[in-house]
Structures are given as C-alpha cells and as structure tokens.
Design a protein around this motif. Sequence first.
Motif, PDB file in Angstrom:
ATOM      1  N   GLU A   1      22.938  17.205  97.770  1.00 21.73           N
ATOM      2  CA  GLU A   1      22.546  18.444  97.104  1.00 21.73           C
ATOM      3  C   GLU A   1      21.323  18.288  96.206  1.00 21.73           C
ATOM      4  O   GLU A   1      20.534  19.194  96.057  1.00 21.73           O
ATOM      5  N   ASN A   2      21.152  17.104  95.615  1.00 28.16           N
ATOM      6  CA  ASN A   2      20.072  16.957  94.624  1.00 28.16           C
ATOM      7  C   ASN A   2      19.143  15.780  94.902  1.00 28.16           C
ATOM      8  O   ASN A   2      18.443  15.329  94.003  1.00 28.16           O
ATOM      9  N   GLY A   3      19.112  15.289  96.122  1.00 28.92           N
ATOM     10  CA  GLY A   3      18.173  14.215  96.454  1.00 28.92           C
ATOM     11  C   GLY A   3      18.361  12.978  95.596  1.00 28.92           C
ATOM     12  O   GLY A   3      17.419  12.464  95.024  1.00 28.92           O
ATOM     13  N   TRP A   4      19.623  12.528  95.487  1.00 29.61           N
ATOM     14  CA  TRP A   4      19.959  11.345  94.685  1.00 29.61           C
ATOM     15  C   TRP A   4      19.505  11.506  93.238  1.00 29.61           C
ATOM     16  O   TRP A   4      18.891  10.623  92.642  1.00 29.61           O
TER      17      TRP A   4
END
Length: 62
Positions: A11-14
Amino acid sequence: MKFVLEVDMGENGWGGNAAEELGRILRYWGGNLKHYEMKPGDGSAVYDSAYREVGRWAVEAE
C-alpha cells in the motif's frame, strides 16, 4: 523468451523506501540468476528485506 519480474510494493511502497527496497531486490535476485538455466519454466518467488514474499520472476516462452 521473455523475462518477467513482478513485485508488489504494498500500500505504501515499503513506507516510502521503495527505491532502496527495489534496488536491494534487483541486486540480490540479479546475482542469484546465475544458478538458473534461464529457460522457459525457470523462476522463483521474490522476497523483500523482511523475508516476505512480494512477487516472482520467471522465464516464459512468448
């Protein structure tokens, strides 16, 4: 043949560290390719730095 790499960044690119994590994945799995014949059917799961399965790579026939 076609080489396919698919990575789910979540969801948040790590947590905003996508470039660093993707770079690590590409270095690790790129270096690991020498252990494969690189023929259709070869492939493996791809893991992030927390050892979670986040994708796959595969060699496919076109």
